[in-house]
Design a protein around this motif. Structure first.
Motif, PDB file in Angstrom:
ATOM      1  N   UNK A 167     -12.746  49.413 -50.455  1.00 17.23           N
ATOM      2  CA  UNK A 167     -12.670  47.963 -50.334  1.00 17.23           C
ATOM      3  C   UNK A 167     -12.132  47.340 -51.619  1.00 17.23           C
ATOM      4  N   UNK A 168     -11.393  46.269 -51.462  1.00 19.18           N
ATOM      5  CA  UNK A 168     -10.956  45.452 -52.588  1.00 19.18           C
ATOM      6  C   UNK A 168     -12.129  44.558 -52.972  1.00 19.18           C
ATOM      7  N   UNK A 169     -12.679  44.773 -54.156  1.00 17.57           N
ATOM      8  CA  UNK A 169     -13.848  44.022 -54.584  1.00 17.57           C
ATOM      9  C   UNK A 169     -13.598  42.535 -54.706  1.00 17.57           C
ATOM     10  N   UNK A 170     -12.343  42.128 -54.787  1.00 21.56           N
ATOM     11  CA  UNK A 170     -12.025  40.711 -54.908  1.00 21.56           C
ATOM     12  C   UNK A 170     -12.139  39.990 -53.576  1.00 21.56           C
ATOM     13  N   UNK A 171     -11.961  40.736 -52.484  1.00 23.25           N
ATOM     14  CA  UNK A 171     -11.984  40.131 -51.151  1.00 23.25           C
ATOM     15  C   UNK A 171     -13.066  40.707 -50.247  1.00 23.25           C
ATOM     16  N   UNK A 172     -13.537  41.924 -50.586  1.00 22.03           N
ATOM     17  CA  UNK A 172     -14.503  42.596 -49.732  1.00 22.03           C
ATOM     18  C   UNK A 172     -13.885  43.241 -48.513  1.00 22.03           C
ATOM     19  N   UNK A 173     -12.566  43.230 -48.430  1.00 21.45           N
ATOM     20  CA  UNK A 173     -11.881  43.761 -47.253  1.00 21.45           C
ATOM     21  C   UNK A 173     -11.280  45.136 -47.538  1.00 21.45           C
ATOM     22  N   UNK A 174     -11.144  45.965 -46.495  1.00 30.41           N
ATOM     23  CA  UNK A 174     -10.550  47.302 -46.694  1.00 30.41           C
ATOM     24  C   UNK A 174      -9.113  47.208 -47.175  1.00 30.41           C
ATOM     25  N   UNK A 175      -8.723  48.169 -47.998  1.00 34.37           N
ATOM     26  CA  UNK A 175      -7.349  48.247 -48.491  1.00 34.37           C
ATOM     27  C   UNK A 175      -6.530  49.074 -47.505  1.00 34.37           C
ATOM     28  N   UNK A 176      -5.434  48.516 -47.027  1.00 26.38           N
ATOM     29  CA  UNK A 176      -4.598  49.201 -46.038  1.00 26.38           C
ATOM     30  C   UNK A 176      -3.146  49.340 -46.481  1.00 26.38           C
TER      31      UNK A 176
END
Length: 240
Positions: A167-176
Motif C-alpha cells: 500500500x501507498x502510505x500516503x493514500x492507503x491504497x494498493x500500488x498497481x
C-alpha cells in the motif's frame, strides 16, 4: 516467517562445522519470527503495538528495526509506512531483509566465506560469482533476468504472489503501477527495504531507488515495459 528459507554453503572444510553454522542461522530466524511477528500475540512487536511495552522497554534489535522503518518513511515522504491507519504495527518489510542479513553475518562470523542464503526469493550471497534468477511477473516458469552476484544481495517486491498487498502510505491504497521491482544492494537489509519502499512510491520509485548509493534496479511495469539502471548486474535477460 511465512516463507521458505534455504541455505547452500560451498566452503571446503569439515561438513559438521558447516552444519553447525546452518543450525545457528535457522535458530536465529525462528527467534526473529517469535519476537517480531505482528501475527503472534505474544511477540515483542504485538505487545508494543498494544501498549504493553514502552519505547524504553524495547530490545535494541527492535529499536534498530523501527529506526530503519522511520528512515524509509521519511525518505519516501510517507509512501513507505509500517503504521498504516486502521492497521497494527507491521515492520515485516524491514524485518525480513534485516534478519536474513544478520543470519549471513552469523555465517561469516563462523568462518563461512562462500554461501547463498535464500529467504522466500530474496537472496544474500558471499563469495561468487553466484547466478540468481529473477522470476517473470506474469509466468511462474520463466525468468526475466539472471544476475551475476558476488558479495551482494537481491530482493524483489511484486504483485504476482500476494496480489496488491503493498500500500501507498500516503493514500492507503494498493500500488498497481508496477508489476515487479528488483533491487541489488550490498546488504539484504537495504535491498529488501528499498525494493518495498520504491514499490510503494509507484512508478516514480524506480528512479528513487536507482538514485540510492550502491543500489541497482530492474522493474517491470504493466504491459511488459522494463526499466533498469545502467549498472544492474545482469548476466542474461529474456523479453518481459
Amino acid at each position: 516467517m511465512g516463507f521458505p528459507v534455504s541455505l547452500r554453503i560451498d566452503d571446503p572444510g569439515v561438513p559438521e562445522e558447516a552444519g553447525e553454522a546452518g543450525d545457528a542461522v535457522f535458530a536465529w530466524l525462528r527467534e526473529v519470527d517469535a519476537r517480531f511477528s505482528p501475527f503472534k500475540d505474544d511477540s515483542e512487536v504485538s505487545r508494543y503495538d498494544r501498549g504493553e511495552l514502552s519505547a524504553d522497554e524495547l530490545s535494541a534489535d527492535l529499536v534498530e528495526v523501527l529506526d530503519i522503518c522511520e528512515r524509509y518513511r521519511a525518505d519516501t515522504a510517507g509512501a513507505f509506512d509500517v503504521r498504516l491507519p486502521g492497521r497494527g504495527l507491521d515492520p515485516c518489510a524491514v524485518v525480513k531483509g534485516w534478519s536474513v542479513q544478520r543470519a549471513a553475518g552469523l555465517l561469516t562470523g563462523a568462518g563461512r566465506s562462500r554461501f547463498c542464503l535464500n529467504a522466500g526469493g530474496d537472496v544474500v550471497v558471499s563469495g561468487g560469482p553466484w547466478r540468481v534468477g529473477v522470476r517473470h511477473p506474469e509466468f511462474a516458469d520463466r525468468l526475466c533476468a539472471v544476475l551475476d552476484l558476488t558479495d551482494a544481495a537481491v530482493a524483489t517486491s511484486a504483485r504476482y504472489e500476494r496480489g496488491d498487498h503493498i500500500l501507498d502510505g500516503r493514500t492507503g491504497r494498493p500500488v498497481t503501477g508496477i508489476d515487479s521491482l528488483t533491487v541489488v544492494a550490498p546488504t539484504l537489509t537495504e535491498a529488501d527495504a528499498v525494493a518495498t519502499a520504491a514499490f510503494a512510491l509507484g512508478a516514480e520509485g524506480v528512479e528513487w531507488a536507482a538514485g540510492r548509493h550502491g543500489c541497482e534496479v530492474y522493474a517491470v511495469l504493466p504491459g511488459g515495459r522494463v526499466l533498469r539502471s545502467s549498472g544492474f548486474p545482469t548476466a542474461e535477460t529474456a523479453a518481459a
